[in-house]
Design a protein around this motif. Structure first.
Motif, PDB file in Angstrom:
ATOM      1  N   GLU A 259       0.816  -1.276  -0.055  1.00 54.72           N
ATOM      2  CA  GLU A 259       0.108   0.066   0.007  1.00 54.72           C
ATOM      3  C   GLU A 259       0.902   1.208   0.138  1.00 54.72           C
ATOM      4  OE1 GLU A 259      -4.071  -1.663   1.887  1.00 54.72           O
ATOM      5  OE2 GLU A 259      -2.396  -0.765   3.288  1.00 54.72           O
ATOM      6  N   PRO A 260       0.904   1.932  -1.106  1.00 53.34           N
ATOM      7  CA  PRO A 260       1.932   3.167  -1.367  1.00 53.34           C
ATOM      8  C   PRO A 260       1.906   4.102  -0.310  1.00 53.34           C
ATOM      9  CG  PRO A 260       0.609   3.210  -3.217  1.00 53.34           C
ATOM     10  CD  PRO A 260       0.006   1.917  -2.164  1.00 53.34           C
ATOM     11  N   ASP A 261       0.663   4.547   0.045  1.00 50.08           N
ATOM     12  CA  ASP A 261       0.486   5.985   0.499  1.00 50.08           C
ATOM     13  C   ASP A 261      -0.935   6.126   1.257  1.00 50.08           C
ATOM     14  OD1 ASP A 261      -1.352   6.935  -1.319  1.00 50.08           O
ATOM     15  OD2 ASP A 261       0.227   7.199  -2.780  1.00 50.08           O
ATOM     16  N   PHE A 262      -0.956   6.762   2.048  1.00 54.43           N
ATOM     17  CA  PHE A 262      -2.250   7.023   2.765  1.00 54.43           C
ATOM     18  C   PHE A 262      -3.521   7.148   1.952  1.00 54.43           C
ATOM     19  CE2 PHE A 262       1.132   9.201   5.605  1.00 54.43           C
ATOM     20  CZ  PHE A 262       1.023   7.975   6.381  1.00 54.43           C
ATOM     21  N   ALA A 263      -3.587   8.179   1.002  1.00 56.61           N
ATOM     22  CA  ALA A 263      -4.532   8.569  -0.117  1.00 56.61           C
ATOM     23  C   ALA A 263      -5.001   7.256  -0.804  1.00 56.61           C
ATOM     24  CB  ALA A 263      -4.175   9.431  -0.967  1.00 56.61           C
ATOM     25  N   SER A 264      -4.297   6.252  -1.042  1.00 57.16           N
ATOM     26  CA  SER A 264      -4.497   5.034  -2.052  1.00 57.16           C
ATOM     27  C   SER A 264      -5.422   4.165  -0.907  1.00 57.16           C
ATOM     28  CB  SER A 264      -3.288   4.436  -2.513  1.00 57.16           C
ATOM     29  OG  SER A 264      -2.496   3.854  -1.314  1.00 57.16           O
ATOM     30  N   VAL A 265      -5.423   4.563   0.371  1.00 56.15           N
ATOM     31  CA  VAL A 265      -6.259   3.298   0.982  1.00 56.15           C
ATOM     32  C   VAL A 265      -7.595   3.763   1.487  1.00 56.15           C
ATOM     33  CG1 VAL A 265      -6.099   2.078   3.282  1.00 56.15           C
ATOM     34  CG2 VAL A 265      -4.302   2.383   1.976  1.00 56.15           C
ATOM     35  N   ASP A 266      -8.622   3.124   1.360  1.00 51.14           N
ATOM     36  CA  ASP A 266      -9.924   3.875   1.793  1.00 51.14           C
ATOM     37  C   ASP A 266      -9.993   3.580   3.303  1.00 51.14           C
ATOM     38  OD1 ASP A 266     -12.773   3.569   1.988  1.00 51.14           O
ATOM     39  OD2 ASP A 266     -13.097   2.606   0.223  1.00 51.14           O
ATOM     40  N   ARG A 267     -10.039   4.909   3.504  1.00 47.65           N
ATOM     41  CA  ARG A 267     -10.204   5.220   4.964  1.00 47.65           C
ATOM     42  C   ARG A 267     -11.583   4.702   5.582  1.00 47.65           C
ATOM     43  NH1 ARG A 267      -7.142   8.881   7.973  1.00 47.65           N
ATOM     44  NH2 ARG A 267      -6.168   9.590   6.167  1.00 47.65           N
ATOM     45  N   ASP A 268     -12.654   5.155   5.163  1.00 51.61           N
ATOM     46  CA  ASP A 268     -13.898   4.446   5.590  1.00 51.61           C
ATOM     47  C   ASP A 268     -13.816   3.063   5.795  1.00 51.61           C
ATOM     48  OD1 ASP A 268     -16.814   5.167   6.386  1.00 51.61           O
ATOM     49  OD2 ASP A 268     -16.787   4.011   4.507  1.00 51.61           O
ATOM     50  N   LYS A 269     -13.524   2.373   4.584  1.00 53.42           N
ATOM     51  CA  LYS A 269     -13.739   0.958   4.480  1.00 53.42           C
ATOM     52  C   LYS A 269     -13.036   0.300   5.582  1.00 53.42           C
ATOM     53  CE  LYS A 269     -13.187  -3.004   1.421  1.00 53.42           C
ATOM     54  NZ  LYS A 269     -12.599  -3.294   0.012  1.00 53.42           N
ATOM     55  N   CYS A 270     -11.676   0.596   5.784  1.00 48.62           N
ATOM     56  CA  CYS A 270     -10.671   0.098   6.856  1.00 48.62           C
ATOM     57  C   CYS A 270     -11.138   0.470   8.206  1.00 48.62           C
ATOM     58  CB  CYS A 270      -9.357   0.748   6.402  1.00 48.62           C
ATOM     59  SG  CYS A 270      -8.523   0.096   5.031  1.00 48.62           S
ATOM     60  N   LEU A 271     -11.821   1.629   8.397  1.00 51.64           N
ATOM     61  CA  LEU A 271     -12.206   2.137   9.720  1.00 51.64           C
ATOM     62  C   LEU A 271     -13.236   1.121  10.259  1.00 51.64           C
ATOM     63  CD1 LEU A 271     -12.554   5.287  11.331  1.00 51.64           C
ATOM     64  CD2 LEU A 271     -14.760   3.838  11.236  1.00 51.64           C
ATOM     65  N   ARG A 272     -14.379   0.864   9.222  1.00 50.83           N
ATOM     66  CA  ARG A 272     -15.435   0.040   9.603  1.00 50.83           C
ATOM     67  C   ARG A 272     -15.080  -1.348   9.660  1.00 50.83           C
ATOM     68  NH1 ARG A 272     -20.397   2.804   8.932  1.00 50.83           N
ATOM     69  NH2 ARG A 272     -19.994   4.772   7.785  1.00 50.83           N
ATOM     70  N   ALA A 273     -14.299  -1.824   9.068  1.00 48.29           N
ATOM     71  CA  ALA A 273     -13.779  -3.364   9.168  1.00 48.29           C
ATOM     72  C   ALA A 273     -12.894  -3.406  10.555  1.00 48.29           C
ATOM     73  CB  ALA A 273     -12.695  -3.760   8.115  1.00 48.29           C
ATOM     74  N   LEU A 274     -12.197  -2.625  10.869  1.00 46.74           N
ATOM     75  CA  LEU A 274     -11.432  -2.709  12.056  1.00 46.74           C
ATOM     76  C   LEU A 274     -12.499  -2.392  13.195  1.00 46.74           C
ATOM     77  CD1 LEU A 274      -8.100  -0.703  11.070  1.00 46.74           C
ATOM     78  CD2 LEU A 274      -8.220  -3.153  11.694  1.00 46.74           C
ATOM     79  N   LEU A 275     -13.188  -1.694  13.176  1.00 51.67           N
ATOM     80  CA  LEU A 275     -14.423  -1.414  14.261  1.00 51.67           C
ATOM     81  C   LEU A 275     -15.337  -2.695  14.119  1.00 51.67           C
ATOM     82  CD1 LEU A 275     -15.216   2.412  14.264  1.00 51.67           C
ATOM     83  CD2 LEU A 275     -13.456   1.214  15.615  1.00 51.67           C
ATOM     84  N   GLY A 276     -15.318  -3.201  13.207  1.00 49.89           N
ATOM     85  CA  GLY A 276     -16.474  -4.501  13.000  1.00 49.89           C
ATOM     86  C   GLY A 276     -17.812  -3.929  13.151  1.00 49.89           C
ATOM     87  N   VAL A 277     -18.031  -2.789  12.425  1.00 50.73           N
ATOM     88  CA  VAL A 277     -19.372  -2.126  12.168  1.00 50.73           C
ATOM     89  C   VAL A 277     -19.762  -2.047  10.534  1.00 50.73           C
ATOM     90  CG1 VAL A 277     -19.190  -0.846  14.157  1.00 50.73           C
ATOM     91  CG2 VAL A 277     -18.452   0.060  12.069  1.00 50.73           C
ATOM     92  N   ASP A 278     -21.222  -1.902  10.327  1.00 51.62           N
ATOM     93  CA  ASP A 278     -21.612  -1.978   9.046  1.00 51.62           C
ATOM     94  C   ASP A 278     -21.838  -0.520   8.417  1.00 51.62           C
ATOM     95  OD1 ASP A 278     -23.914  -1.328  10.283  1.00 51.62           O
ATOM     96  OD2 ASP A 278     -24.904  -2.923  10.042  1.00 51.62           O
ATOM     97  N   GLU A 279     -22.424  -0.272   7.345  1.00 50.18           N
ATOM     98  CA  GLU A 279     -22.616   0.850   6.736  1.00 50.18           C
ATOM     99  C   GLU A 279     -23.471   1.811   7.509  1.00 50.18           C
ATOM    100  OE1 GLU A 279     -20.912   2.139   4.282  1.00 50.18           O
ATOM    101  OE2 GLU A 279     -19.875   0.310   4.155  1.00 50.18           O
ATOM    102  N   SER A 280     -24.409   1.327   8.380  1.00 53.52           N
ATOM    103  CA  SER A 280     -25.387   2.196   9.366  1.00 53.52           C
ATOM    104  C   SER A 280     -24.754   2.790  10.316  1.00 53.52           C
ATOM    105  CB  SER A 280     -26.535   1.146   9.472  1.00 53.52           C
ATOM    106  OG  SER A 280     -26.089   0.232  10.602  1.00 53.52           O
TER     107      SER A 280
END
Length: 564
Positions: A259-280
């Motif tokens: 993963e080359p840099d911060f901007a290339s990583v989907d912040r929202d997707k990773c945050l939800r995955a790490l928290l274990g929460v869905d789109e709601s």
């Protein structure tokens, strides 16, 4: 038109390191000017989440440890560190750390025993930095100039001049002083001004960090509250820090190889995955705190009348607040040396001790931090995807990872060695006697009175801390009142060296003290020890004030070499 401000000491940077330096100098009667390019109160970073025990000792001496300890997480909020499959998932292990309410009463945990009156405090920089700023702003010895960009520094044999611009008005400002200290962070202009070069490892890891508000997250976590949560979800790992203990959080998302840099990583997707929460799940991003972990140390900390401290001098992986806490230790070392010289009892040579003492320790501590970071990186990139599986195999895997994680991470959260184990093996101001200082690790500390070590803490009869009874400069601890110390007191007086004598009323020498006399430095390191005064006490006084002859220096360095 140029406005001029003058003070003996100029400090560039009003972060915790610069503020502590100014406050300590003020306590020693030295005026300073702090130049800060940002407006007052503009710092809203959540970078540092841990005030070390050694730094809390500094705050105690400066008079506001209780004020700092009163802010941060709620009184009953556990300071525990846990490992979970995700923030709302299963718990693998827990390192118990007392909440603020129980900090001085719960001792049967890894972080419960500290050889000091001031154990660590888990608190975010958002809460404690304003206390430092308000203290400095109210101090008559300190002038803070916000919105001031220091651009160019010149010096000669007598003074330092700094040319600056008022960022509000565009007006030119000149700062004049006898010494200047750069506490202006990792991108330090002062470091560049003295042509100091950073050396080491430029990239150890990259971390996408998000400071966010999520009022519903706490109730979604199935186990007891924790200050810090390592999150292992198999394909990715992160770290969640409770900021106010109610609704604000800091999430570190460790970027993966490739993963080359911060901007290339989907912040929202990773945050939800790490928290274990869905789109709601609803949350609000307050600030992006992305950072790159490094291990870089400047090749020098000084050029004549200009010094650098803190992140200006060293940058490394920000585990456990090592950077800020080590920076404050830098400042406390430099402060008493500057004050000794400016107050007339320390020679100009006394200032040579700053780089001689702090550079080797800084390099060593940076390697401790890097080594721990590399072990943590190795651990989290090898987490099997089956970590969250049901059944006996999943349970066995979680048990093993939990055990390994506990053994790794408990070191950095009960890091007595890092706080107290380091010693100064080649100082021009220490009377070495051939004794070998104990080895130490990040978490293992053996108290010792070998010259150069930290003066071991004692609880005195009546429950008083030894440190609260020490004088502000040099203090001679005497464990036998029958020893006549008048010759040393007279030699100190003749050289204008402030020296207090503290009689410790004990029937026998307390461990680990081995000698009846010990000379404590202003920074609580051992300068000398013995069972009787040296034959020529004036030579000891000359040594500790930077006035020893070359022959004396060579003799003491020879003893230091024996002690290594």
């Amino acid at each position: 038109m140029t406005t001029t401000f003058s003070a003996p000491v100029l400090i560039v940077g009003a972060g915790p390191v610069g503020l502590c330096l100014a406050l300590d100098l003020a306590g020693r009667g030295i005026n300073s000017i702090i130049a800060e390019r940002y407006p007052a109160g503009a710092n809203d970073t959540v970078r540092c989440n841990h005030v070390s025990s050694r730094t809390m000792e500094t705050f105690r001496r400066l008079g506001f440890a209780d004020e700092v300890r009163a802010v941060g997480l709620p009184d009953d909020y556990p300071n525990d560190v846990v490992v979970r499959t995700r923030a709302t998932g299963r718990e693998l292990t827990r390192i118990p750390i007392p909440c603020r309410r129980d900090r001085f009463t719960v001792t049967d945990v890894p972080d419960g025993w500290w050889p000091t009156p001031e154990p660590p405090h888990r608190v975010n920089q958002l809460f404690f930095e304003p206390i430092l700023f308000e203290r400095a702003q109210a101090n008559p010895h300190i002038k803070i100039l916000n919105d001031l960009d220091v651009q160019h520094v010149t010096q000669d044999g007598e003074e330092v001049d700094a040319q600056a611009t008022d960022l509000k008005t565009g007006q030119q400002v000149r700062l004049s002083g006898q010494f200047l200290i750069g506490c202006d962070g990792g991108a330090s202009n002062i470091r560049r001004q003295i042509e100091a070069k950073l050396e080491g490892d430029a990239v150890i890891q990259q971390v996408q960090s998000t400071y966010f508000r999520a009022p519903e997250l706490l109730k979604s976590i199935p186990t007891d509250r924790a200050w810090m949560s390592y999150l292992y979800i198999g394909e990715r790992a992160g770290n969640l820090v409770a900021i106010n203990g109610r609704e604000t959080w800091l999430l570190h998302n460790y970027l993966l190889p490739g993963e080359p840099d911060f901007a290339s990583v989907d912040r929202d997707k990773c945050l939800r995955a790490l928290l274990g929460v869905d789109e709601s799940f609803e949350y609000e991003v307050l600030r992006q705190e992305d950072w790159t972990g490094r291990r870089l140390v400047a090749d020098r900390f000084r050029q004549d009348r200009v010094f650098i401290c803190g992140d200006s001098a060293h940058i490394w992986v920000p585990y456990a607040g090592y950077g800020m806490n080590t920076g404050i230790a830098d400042a406390m070392n430099l402060s008493w040396l500057l004050a000794a010289h400016l107050n007339g009892w320390g020679t100009e040579s006394i200032l040579d001790a700053y780089e001689a003492e702090r550079w080797p320790i800084t390099d060593q501590v940076s390697r401790f931090a890097m080594n721990h970071a590399q072990k943590a990186i190795s651990e989290r990139i090898n987490i099997p995807l089956e970590i969250d599986d049901d059944g006996p195999e999943g349970e066995a895997l979680r048990a093993k990872i939990g055990k390994d994680s506990y053994e790794l991470h408990v070191q950095q959260f009960a890091c007595a060695g890092l706080n107290y184990g380091y010693f100064y093996p080649a100082s021009p101001l220490i009377a070495y006697d051939g004794g070998a200082a104990p080895s130490y690790t990040i978490n293992e500390y053996t108290p010792s009175t070998v010259p150069g070590c930290r003066t071991p803490h004692l609880w005195l009869p009546g429950g008083q801390s030894l440190y609260d009874q020490l004088g502000p400069e040099y203090t001679l601890l005497r464990f036998d009142r029958d020893i006549d110390v008048a010759p040393l007191v007279q030699a100190a007086s003749a050289a204008n060296v402030p020296l207090a004598v503290l009689d410790v009323n004990v029937t026998e020498l307390p461990e680990p003290y081995l000698h009846k006399l010990l000379l404590n430095r202003p920074d609580n390191h051992v300068a000398w020890r013995g069972d009787a005064l040296p034959d020529r006490p004036e030579e000891l006084i000359d040594l500790i004030r930077g006035a020893a002859s070359p022959e004396q220096q060579k003799a003491h360095q020879s003893m230091a070499a024996t002690a290594k």
